[in-house]
Enzyme design. Structure first.
Site, PDB file in Angstrom:
ATOM      1  N   ASN A 218       4.538   0.759   1.461  1.00 28.07           N
ATOM      2  CA  ASN A 218       3.252   0.176   1.065  1.00 28.07           C
ATOM      3  C   ASN A 218       3.188   0.051  -0.456  1.00 28.07           C
ATOM      4  O   ASN A 218       4.161   0.333  -1.137  1.00 28.07           O
ATOM      5  CB  ASN A 218       2.094   1.034   1.610  1.00 28.07           C
ATOM      6  CG  ASN A 218       2.206   2.451   1.126  1.00 28.07           C
ATOM      7  OD1 ASN A 218       2.112   2.727  -0.057  1.00 28.07           O
ATOM      8  ND2 ASN A 218       2.457   3.381   2.053  1.00 28.07           N
ATOM      9  N   ASP A 287       1.802   5.492   8.575  1.00 26.82           N
ATOM     10  CA  ASP A 287       1.322   6.089   9.830  1.00 26.82           C
ATOM     11  C   ASP A 287       2.386   6.019  10.923  1.00 26.82           C
ATOM     12  O   ASP A 287       2.380   6.807  11.856  1.00 26.82           O
ATOM     13  CB  ASP A 287       0.061   5.362  10.295  1.00 26.82           C
ATOM     14  CG  ASP A 287      -1.107   5.652   9.359  1.00 26.82           C
ATOM     15  OD1 ASP A 287      -1.279   6.827   9.005  1.00 26.82           O
ATOM     16  OD2 ASP A 287      -1.814   4.696   8.975  1.00 26.82           O
ATOM     17  N   LYS A 297      23.962  -1.273   8.809  1.00 25.00           N
ATOM     18  CA  LYS A 297      23.036  -2.377   8.492  1.00 25.00           C
ATOM     19  C   LYS A 297      22.841  -3.314   9.691  1.00 25.00           C
ATOM     20  O   LYS A 297      23.830  -3.784  10.276  1.00 25.00           O
ATOM     21  CB  LYS A 297      23.611  -3.151   7.300  1.00 25.00           C
ATOM     22  CG  LYS A 297      22.694  -4.227   6.801  1.00 25.00           C
ATOM     23  CD  LYS A 297      23.315  -4.978   5.637  1.00 25.00           C
ATOM     24  CE  LYS A 297      22.458  -6.182   5.295  1.00 25.00           C
ATOM     25  NZ  LYS A 297      23.087  -7.051   4.318  1.00 25.00           N
ATOM     26  N   LYS A 347     -12.996  10.195   9.247  1.00 28.89           N
ATOM     27  CA  LYS A 347     -11.757  10.902   8.872  1.00 28.89           C
ATOM     28  C   LYS A 347     -12.072  12.329   8.429  1.00 28.89           C
ATOM     29  O   LYS A 347     -11.345  13.268   8.735  1.00 28.89           O
ATOM     30  CB  LYS A 347     -11.062  10.156   7.725  1.00 28.89           C
ATOM     31  CG  LYS A 347     -10.026   9.200   8.234  1.00 28.89           C
ATOM     32  CD  LYS A 347      -9.356   8.403   7.154  1.00 28.89           C
ATOM     33  CE  LYS A 347      -8.708   7.201   7.829  1.00 28.89           C
ATOM     34  NZ  LYS A 347      -8.380   6.116   6.967  1.00 28.89           N
ATOM     35  N   LYS A 351     -10.344  15.229  10.505  1.00 33.37           N
ATOM     36  CA  LYS A 351      -9.299  16.004   9.822  1.00 33.37           C
ATOM     37  C   LYS A 351      -9.858  17.281   9.192  1.00 33.37           C
ATOM     38  O   LYS A 351      -9.146  17.974   8.483  1.00 33.37           O
ATOM     39  CB  LYS A 351      -8.611  15.127   8.757  1.00 33.37           C
ATOM     40  CG  LYS A 351      -7.944  13.874   9.361  1.00 33.37           C
ATOM     41  CD  LYS A 351      -7.013  13.173   8.385  1.00 33.37           C
ATOM     42  CE  LYS A 351      -6.472  11.876   8.987  1.00 33.37           C
ATOM     43  NZ  LYS A 351      -5.328  11.314   8.275  1.00 33.37           N
TER      44      LYS A 351
HETATM   45  O1  PMT Z   1      -1.109   5.064  -5.778  1.00 31.08           O
HETATM   46  P1  PMT Z   1      -2.084   4.015  -6.277  1.00 31.08           P
HETATM   47  O2  PMT Z   1      -1.436   2.683  -6.461  1.00 31.08           O
HETATM   48  O3  PMT Z   1      -2.816   4.507  -7.501  1.00 31.08           O
HETATM   49  O4  PMT Z   1      -3.198   3.771  -5.131  1.00 31.08           O
HETATM   50  C1  PMT Z   1      -4.098   4.783  -4.807  1.00 31.08           C
HETATM   51  C2  PMT Z   1      -4.338   4.856  -3.301  1.00 31.08           C
HETATM   52  C3  PMT Z   1      -5.011   3.585  -2.825  1.00 31.08           C
HETATM   53  C4  PMT Z   1      -3.012   5.032  -2.544  1.00 31.08           C
HETATM   54  C5  PMT Z   1      -5.247   6.115  -3.052  1.00 31.08           C
HETATM   55  O5  PMT Z   1      -6.450   5.932  -3.777  1.00 31.08           O
HETATM   56  C6  PMT Z   1      -5.569   6.283  -1.558  1.00 31.08           C
HETATM   57  O6  PMT Z   1      -6.542   5.756  -1.054  1.00 31.08           O
HETATM   58  N1  PMT Z   1      -4.700   7.080  -0.841  1.00 31.08           N
HETATM   59  C7  PMT Z   1      -4.780   7.226   0.610  1.00 31.08           C
HETATM   60  C8  PMT Z   1      -4.220   6.005   1.249  1.00 31.08           C
HETATM   61  C9  PMT Z   1      -4.146   6.136   2.737  1.00 31.08           C
HETATM   62  O7  PMT Z   1      -3.079   6.202   3.263  1.00 31.08           O
HETATM   63  O8  PMT Z   1      -5.286   6.224   3.334  1.00 31.08           O
HETATM   64  P2  PMT Z   1      -5.414   6.491   4.946  1.00 31.08           P
HETATM   65  O9  PMT Z   1      -6.824   6.137   5.215  1.00 31.08           O
HETATM   66  O10 PMT Z   1      -4.366   5.765   5.702  1.00 31.08           O
HETATM   67  O11 PMT Z   1      -5.173   8.040   5.108  1.00 31.08           O
HETATM   68  C10 PMT Z   1      -6.224   8.992   5.055  1.00 31.08           C
HETATM   69  C11 PMT Z   1      -5.745  10.278   4.457  1.00 31.08           C
HETATM   70  O12 PMT Z   1      -4.767  10.879   5.299  1.00 31.08           O
HETATM   71  C12 PMT Z   1      -5.109  10.150   3.094  1.00 31.08           C
HETATM   72  O13 PMT Z   1      -5.514  11.249   2.328  1.00 31.08           O
HETATM   73  C13 PMT Z   1      -3.602  10.207   3.387  1.00 31.08           C
HETATM   74  O14 PMT Z   1      -2.881  10.763   2.293  1.00 31.08           O
HETATM   75  C14 PMT Z   1      -3.566  11.122   4.598  1.00 31.08           C
HETATM   76  N2  PMT Z   1      -2.471  10.867   5.545  1.00 31.08           N
HETATM   77  C15 PMT Z   1      -2.400   9.702   6.231  1.00 31.08           C
HETATM   78  C16 PMT Z   1      -1.389   9.511   7.157  1.00 31.08           C
HETATM   79  C17 PMT Z   1      -0.423  10.520   7.338  1.00 31.08           C
HETATM   80  N3  PMT Z   1       0.573  10.379   8.205  1.00 31.08           N
HETATM   81  N4  PMT Z   1      -0.504  11.658   6.638  1.00 31.08           N
HETATM   82  C18 PMT Z   1      -1.513  11.854   5.742  1.00 31.08           C
HETATM   83  O15 PMT Z   1      -1.569  12.896   5.093  1.00 31.08           O
END
Ligand code: PMT
Length: 407
Positions: A218, A287, A297, A347, A351
């Site tokens: 991403n 995810d 490859k 969330k 969580k």
């Molecule tokens: O790095 P930058 O370019 O500065 O951008 C910042 C950001 C947009 C990445 C940051 O501000 C942000 O929003 N990070 C979380 C992005 C994300 O994956 O959001 P989510 O809604 O999919 O996940 C929710 C939370 O669960 C997040 O805290 C994530 O770190 C965590 N998560 C998600 C999936 C996973 N398998 N494990 C996790 O720990």
């Protein structure tokens, strides 16, 4: 050239008014107060005063137009804007206020304003009728709402011989207000209010291998997570980051553990977790990952399409929350495109988080790979809607909420 590093770097913007010559005095006063000053002029300002004057005083090229053939830096407005602690515009004409208020970026100074996350201070000077005009007053209101600091003009005899408000404030006063703002910001961020806390922060994007050359990932740059790491360190905390792929370097003096895939990031986090008092999931963790990683490859011959079977990655944040030890604060981010607050709150419940920082990544200046963000900080008791601000400032707002929760 400056022989030693100065305390602050000020971008001095000069726009085209009769008071432009007073910017020279402001420049000298700032230099005497341990500031490095770089000058950006509008084209109209050069009608009143030559760029050469500023060049001689600063020993730096004075930019008027990014497109000038002699311009030594083709993306000057970005580089200039990222290296200043304050953008100070003296004098600010009615025209420049109108442009800033409306996001018009048609020259070097106005592009710098948009590209900078530094605080902005303007010292307007103009004819009284122009100053009092409803359009100018409306633009001033807009800029104040956007966080621009004003050194208001004073009343007196104006260049046009009329008497009224519109005269540039004394240069000493402008300089002292600029220095006050710079010092205030520095002091605010050097309070050691997180001494004793140990932050563990996930940063950047994960990479999930498809085969030896391809992966799913991403746009995360790591800027948000590193801003938090830097701010927490600055405020006295111990900081460890578990870092996926980032396009920027980690700050100095913090422990960095690599965790490129979600699996590796999760293992890195769980190893470091016993020492943490605050966990922040700022990383964009994939995810899903390919169920199987192909060892050689994948060839495209005779294949018009390719189907990948994906499986869920470990949810690091949930794993941390489920294994939390006493006193551990758990903070998540939510990057959303719609129903932002609703999804973020859900969330937080699912969580079991103490805090969630919701960013609407569809908004300009928010989310991935920008120096700014627009966020809402949600706790069980509170919801704090924040305007556009630098990731550094947002990091400090999040840390302020951590302190409040601790109390
Ligand atoms: O790095 P930058 O370019 O500065 O951008 C910042 C950001 C947009 C990445 C940051 O501000 C942000 O929003 N990070 C979380 C992005 C994300 O994956 O959001 P989510 O809604 O999919 O996940 C929710 C939370 O669960 C997040 O805290 C994530 O770190 C965590 N998560 C998600 C999936 C996973 N398998 N494990 C996790 O720990």
């Amino acid at each position: 050239m400056n022989e030693s590093k100065k305390k602050f770097c000020v971008g001095l913007g000069v726009s085209g008014g009769i008071a432009a010559y007073k910017a020279i005095e402001v420049l000298r006063l700032l230099q005497k107060s341990d500031c490095e000053v770089q000058v950006a002029m509008t084209k109209h300002a050069t009608e009143f005063i030559q760029p050469l004057t500023f060049r001689a005083l600063t020993d730096s090229y004075v930019l008027v137009d990014d497109y000038e053939p002699n311009n030594p830096d083709p993306i000057a407005h970005i580089n200039f804007s990222q290296n200043i602690d304050l953008l100070l515009i003296v004098p600010a004409t009615a025209n420049i206020l109108a442009k800033l208020a409306n996001g018009i970026a048609d020259d070097f100074l106005t592009s710098t304003y948009l590209a900078s996350t530094a605080p902005v201070m303007v010292a307007p000077a103009m004819n009284v009728t122009m100053w009092e005009h409803p359009t100018t007053q409306r633009n001033i209101e807009t800029l104040k709402k956007d966080g621009v600091h004003f050194v208001e003009p004073v009343s007196g005899e104006l260049a046009c011989k009329t008497v009224g408000t519109g005269k540039l404030e004394d240069v000493e006063n402008i300089t002292s207000q600029a220095l006050k703002l710079l010092n205030q910001r520095e002091n605010n961020t050097s309070i050691q209010d997180l001494t004793g806390e140990s932050f563990l922060i996930t940063v950047g994007g994960t990479r999930e291998a498809i085969d030896p050359v391809r992966f799913i990932s991403n746009h995360s740059s790591g800027k948000m997570g590193f801003a938090l790491a830097k701010a927490a360190k600055h405020r006295g905390a111990e900081v460890t980051v578990v870092k996926g792929k980032t396009s920027v370097e980690p700050p100095e003096d913090i422990k960095v553990v690599n965790g490129i895939s979600a699996e590796e990031m999760c293992q890195g986090v769980m190893k470091e977790l016993p020492n943490a008092t605050v966990f922040v999931g700022a990383a964009a963790v994939a995810d899903y990952r390919p169920k199987e990683i192909v060892t050689s490859k994948i060839k495209k011959e005779k294949k018009d399409s390719l189907t990948l079977e994906l499986e869920k990655t470990p949810d690091i944040l949930s794993t941390v929350s489920k294994n939390r030890h006493e006193g551990l604060m758990v903070i998540g981010f939510a990057a959303e495109t719609n129903n932002v607050i609703e999804y973020a709150k859900s969330k937080m419940q699912k969580k079991n988080l103490d805090m969630v920082v919701a960013n609407d990544i569809t908004k300009k200046g928010a989310g991935f790979n920008t120096d700014t963000n627009i966020a809402t900080i949600i706790t069980q008791e509170n919801q704090l809607d924040l305007p556009l601000m630098s990731k550094r400032d947002l990091a400090n707002k999040i840390l302020n909420e951590v302190i409040k929760l601790r109390n």
